[in-house]
Design a protein around this motif. Structure first.
Motif, short mmCIF file in Angstrom:
data_model
loop_
_atom_site.label_atom_id
_atom_site.label_comp_id
_atom_site.label_asym_id
_atom_site.label_seq_id
_atom_site.Cartn_x
_atom_site.Cartn_y
_atom_site.Cartn_z
N ARG A 13 33.94 31.51 30.79
CA ARG A 13 34.56 32.18 31.20
C ARG A 13 34.62 33.00 32.85
O ARG A 13 35.49 32.58 34.05
N ASP A 51 43.64 39.24 44.97
CA ASP A 51 44.26 40.91 44.21
C ASP A 51 44.02 40.67 42.90
O ASP A 51 43.40 41.54 41.81
N ALA A 77 42.88 38.59 40.92
CA ALA A 77 41.76 38.88 40.18
C ALA A 77 40.66 39.51 40.38
O ALA A 77 40.16 40.21 38.95
N ARG A 78 40.89 40.60 41.20
CA ARG A 78 40.51 42.10 41.42
C ARG A 78 41.00 42.66 40.50
O ARG A 78 40.06 43.56 39.48
N LEU A 79 42.76 42.97 39.64
CA LEU A 79 42.40 43.85 38.90
C LEU A 79 42.28 43.07 37.06
O LEU A 79 42.36 44.45 36.82
N MET A 80 41.67 41.87 36.81
CA MET A 80 41.60 41.61 35.93
C MET A 80 39.77 42.08 35.71
O MET A 80 39.19 41.98 34.56
N GLY A 81 38.89 42.51 36.91
CA GLY A 81 37.64 43.28 36.45
C GLY A 81 36.75 42.08 37.02
O GLY A 81 35.59 42.20 37.52
N ILE A 82 37.81 40.57 37.91
CA ILE A 82 36.88 40.34 37.99
C ILE A 82 36.09 40.48 39.92
O ILE A 82 36.73 41.23 40.91
N ASN A 83 34.96 40.38 40.44
CA ASN A 83 34.33 40.91 41.51
C ASN A 83 34.55 39.53 42.10
O ASN A 83 33.45 38.84 42.08
N ARG A 94 48.52 50.31 43.69
CA ARG A 94 47.27 49.73 44.70
C ARG A 94 46.23 50.16 44.77
O ARG A 94 44.99 50.52 44.48
N SER A 103 44.23 51.08 41.87
CA SER A 103 43.51 50.41 40.89
C SER A 103 42.43 50.11 41.56
O SER A 103 41.80 49.01 41.77
N LEU A 149 42.32 48.62 44.60
CA LEU A 149 43.05 47.74 46.21
C LEU A 149 43.42 48.50 47.31
O LEU A 149 42.32 47.12 48.18
N ALA A 181 38.31 47.98 42.56
CA ALA A 181 39.20 47.57 41.89
C ALA A 181 38.37 46.86 40.83
O ALA A 181 38.50 47.34 39.07
N ASP A 182 37.91 46.08 40.48
CA ASP A 182 36.79 45.52 39.43
C ASP A 182 36.27 46.12 38.37
O ASP A 182 36.05 46.70 37.24
N VAL A 241 39.09 48.22 36.61
CA VAL A 241 39.36 47.89 35.44
C VAL A 241 38.40 48.75 34.23
O VAL A 241 38.84 48.87 32.89
N ARG A 242 36.81 48.71 34.48
CA ARG A 242 35.57 49.20 33.63
C ARG A 242 36.26 50.43 33.19
O ARG A 242 35.73 50.84 31.77
N GLN A 254 45.87 46.76 35.61
CA GLN A 254 47.90 47.04 36.52
C GLN A 254 48.71 46.17 35.76
O GLN A 254 47.67 44.96 35.89
N PHE A 256 39.21 40.15 30.71
CA PHE A 256 37.24 39.55 31.81
C PHE A 256 36.03 40.82 31.63
O PHE A 256 34.89 40.34 31.48
N THR A 257 36.38 41.91 31.08
CA THR A 257 35.59 43.00 31.64
C THR A 257 34.93 42.78 29.65
O THR A 257 34.41 44.22 29.25
#
Lengths: 300, 241
Positions: A171, A184, A186-192, B47, B50, B52, B72-73, B76-77, B82, B104-105
Motif C-alpha cells: 500500500r 496533489d 495523491a493528497r486527495l487520496m489521503g496520502i501524506n 481545492r 479539500s 489543497l 488534504a490527507d 479525506v479522513r 474529491q 488509502f485511508t
C-alpha cells in the motif's frame, strides 16, 4: 570463455553497486523532480561510518564477518538519518521556491558532506583492514570470482528485488508511485506526501549506504571525494535506465557495470570510461528518455 | 442539519484574490451545484474544501468540526473526497491500483465492499481493471476518478467539472450514475459549466462570478431564471438528444 565469465562477474559486482546508488537518485527525482546531488556523498559517508565501526570494534579473525554485518547496519542507520536531515534542512524549506534554488542547495549540501567527511575522517585515502571476510576464490571455467564479489552481487540483487516488491505490491509503495505521478492527486487520496518524501530520503540513502560500503570493501579503500565519482556513475546509470523509473535504475546500473567491465576486459582498461560513455551516448541518442523512461511531463 | 457550512471564505491564488468572501451550505442527502464561467473561482473553492489550498480567512465546518486549516490527507479522513478537475487519474497505474489508492485511508477489511459498490456503479471499470488508467478513454477516466473518490467512502463527494471534454452521450450516462450515487446516500457538491445537465440533477445551486456568489436558489428556479438562462444556458432551452 574465461575472460567473458570473469568480466561478467566483475561487471555485475560494480553494476550492483551502481544500481544500489542509482536507486536513490531515481526515487528522489521521481517524487520531487530534483537531482539530489548530495546522494553520492551520503553513500560514501556510509563507507566511512562502516569503516570506523570495523576498525574501532573489529578484531578481525573469526569476528570479521559479524563485524561487517554490524558495520552495514550502522552505515545504513547513520546514512538514512542523514538523508532525512538533508531533506528537512536543505530541500523542504525550498519546496515552493524556484527549482534552481533546490539544485544550488543540493550542490551546497554535497560540498558540505564531502568536506565534512574530510574533516571528521581524513583527507588521505583510508584503507579497509584485510581478513574481514573469507578470502575464498571460486574458479569457474578459468575465471576467478571472489567471495566478496559473490556477496555484493547476491546482496544487491536481493535488495533490488525487495525494493521492487515493496514499491509494486504494498500500500505504501503504491502511495510512493502515486505521489511521483501527481502530488496533489495523491493528497486527495489521503496520502501524506511529506511522509512519502521523507520515506524516499530514508530508502534511497539506506540502499546507497550499502552500495558505498560495498565500494570500500571491494576496493579496500575509501577517499572523501569518492562520493562524487561514484555518484556521477550512478547518476548516469539512473539516466540510462530512465530517471524516475525504479526498475530503470536497476537495469541502468547493471548495464553500466557490464559495459565498463567488458570494455576493460576486451578492449582497453585505460579506455574503458571513454568506451562506456560512447555506448551510453549511443543509447541516449536512440532513446533520449533512457531505456525504461517515459516522456517526463513538466509539472504544472 | 448542514453537513457542510462554509462562511465568508476568502482565498488567494498567487497574488489574486480568487474567492472574495464565499458562504454556502450543503445539507445531508442534497446534490448542490455550483455554476460559473472559467476563472470564477470554482476550482479554487473545490481545492480549498479539500485542503489543497489554505484560505486567508473564513471557516469551513464539516459535520460540526472546523476543518478550515486541515491538510488534504486529513480532510479525506474526515469524510470528504474529491474527483478533481481534469480527472487526475494516475495514468501509469492500473485501474485497480487507482481504486485501491482511493481507499488509502480505509482499513483493509472494508475495501472489498467499496470496490464491489464502485464496480457495480461503473461496470465498465470492472472490464478494465488491469488496464493502465492513462490508456482509457476520457469518459472511462472520469468514471475512474469518481469511483476512486467513492473508494474513500465519503459522506460528501466533491466533483469538479465531471463533464469536461466529454461527448454529451458519455456525460449523460455519468450524470445518471451520479443520481444513483446520491440515492445510495452520498451527498454531492458539484461544480459544472454544463449548467443544464447539472441543474436537472441538483436540488439547489449557486452561481459564482469572479469570486462571489451572485445567485442562490433551488435548481428548478435557477433553470428558469432569466440571468442563468442568458449567461449559462445560451438562451432558450435546446432540445436534448
Amino acid at each position: 570463455m574465461g575472460t567473458f565469465i570473469q568480466q561478467m562477474f566483475n561487471g555485475l559486482t560494480v553494476g550492483g553497486i551502481y544500481a544500489l546508488i542509482a536507486l536513490g537518485y531515481t526515487m528522489v527525482y521521481g517524487v520531487m523532480r530534483l537531482i539530489n546531488f548530495a546522494h553520492g556523498d551520503l553513500c560514501i559517508l556510509g563507507a566511512f561510518v562502516g569503516l570506523t565501526f570495523i576498525t574501532s570494534f573489529g578484531g578481525g579473525g573469526h569476528l570479521g564477518a559479524a563485524m561487517v554485518i554490524f558495520a552495514f547496519v550502522a552505515a545504513v542507520l547513520v546514512v538514512a538519518a542523514a538523508g532525512v536531515l538533508l531533506e528537512l534542512a536543505a530541500y523542504r524549506p525550498l519546496r515552493k521556491a524556484d527549482r534552481l534554488a533546490a539544485v544550488v542547495s543540493a550542490l551546497g549540501a554535497s560540498m558540505l558532506i564531502e568536506n565534512g567527511i574530510m574533516l571528521v575522517w581524513s583527507p588521505q585515502v583510508s584503507v579497509f583492514p584485510s581478513g574481514l571476510l573469507p578470502t575464498t576464490t571460486y574458479h569457474i571455467a578459468g575465471a576467478s570470482i571472489s567471495f566478496v564479489q559473490v556477496m555484493i552481487i547476491a546482496v544487491s540483487f536481493v535488495l533490488m528485488a525487495a525494493l521492487y516488491l515493496f514499491v509494486n505490491h504494498t500500500r505504501f509503495g503504491t502511495a510512493i508511485r502515486a505521489a511521483a505521478i501527481d502530488q496533489d492527486a495523491a493528497r486527495l487520496m489521503g496520502i501524506n506526501v511529506n511522509r512519502v518524501i521523507a520515506s524516499v530520503f530514508v530508502i534511497g540513502p539506506a540502499l546507497g549506504a550499502v552500495g558505498g560500503l560495498f565500494v570500500g570493501i571491494y576496493y579496500r579503500e575509501v577517499y572523501f571525494t569518492m562520493g562524487w565519482t561514484y555518484g556521477l556513475y550512478a547518476f548516469i546509470a539512473a539516466i540510462l535506465g530512465g530517471i524516475g523509473n525504479i526498475p530503470g535504475a536497476m537495469i541502468g546500473g547493471i548495464l553500466l557495470g557490464l559495459f565498463n567491465a567488458f570494455a576493460a576486459g576486451y578492449l582497453s582498461s585505460s579506455w574503458q570510461d571513454a568506451i562506456t560513455f560512447a555506448l551510453l551516448i549511443g543509447i541516449l541518442l536512440v532513446r533520449p528518455t533512457g531505456i525504461l523512461g517515459e516522456r517526463v511531463a513538466e509539472k504544472v | 442539519m448542514s453537513l457542510l457550512q462554509v462562511t465568508d471564505l476568502r482565498v488567494n491564488y498567487g497574488q489574486i484574490e480568487a474567492l472574495k468572501g464565499v458562504s454556502l451550505h450543503v445539507k445531508i442527502g442534497e446534490i448542490v451545484a455550483i455554476l460559473g464561467a472559467n476563472g470564477a473561482g470554482k476550482t479554487t473553492l473545490m481545492r480549498t474544501l479539500s485542503g489543497l489550498l489554505t484560505p486567508r480567512s473564513g471557516t469551513i465546518m464539516f459535520e460540526g468540526t472546523d476543518i478550515t486549516r486541515l491538510g488534504a490527507d486529513k480532510i479525506v479522513r474526515h469524510g470528504i473526497a474529491q474527483s478533481p478537475e481534469g480527472r487526475r487519474v494516475f495514468g501509469t497505474l492500473t485501474v485497480m491500483e487507482n481504486l485501491r489508492l482511493g481507499a488509502f485511508t480505509r482499513p483493509a477489511n472494508e475495501i472489498q465492499e467499496s470496490l464491489d459498490f464502485v464496480l457495480d456503479m461503473f461496470p465498465r471499470l470492472r472490464d478494465r481493471r488491469s488496464q493502465l488508467a492513462g490508456t482509457m478513454s476520457g469518459g472511462e477516466q472520469q468514471m475512474l476518478a469518481i469511483g476512486r473518490a467513492l473508494m474513500a467512502k465519503p459522506r460528501l463527494l466533491l466533483l469538479d467539472e465531471p463533464s469536461l471534454g466529454l461527448a454529451p452521450i458519455i456525460f449523460q450516462g455519468i450524470f445518471r450514475t451520479l443520481r444513483e450515487i446520491a440515492d445510495s446516500g452520498v451527498t454531492i457538491l458539484i461544480v459544472e459549466q454544463n449548467a443544464r445537465s447539472v441543474l436537472k440533477l441538483a436540488d439547489r445551486g449557486y452561481v459564482l462570478e469572479v469570486g462571489r456568489f451572485v445567485l442562490e436558489d433551488t435548481a428548478k428556479a435557477l433553470l428558469t431564471s432569466p440571468e442563468v438562462q442568458a449567461a449559462y444556458l445560451g438562451g432558450a432551452e435546446k432540445k436534448p438528444h
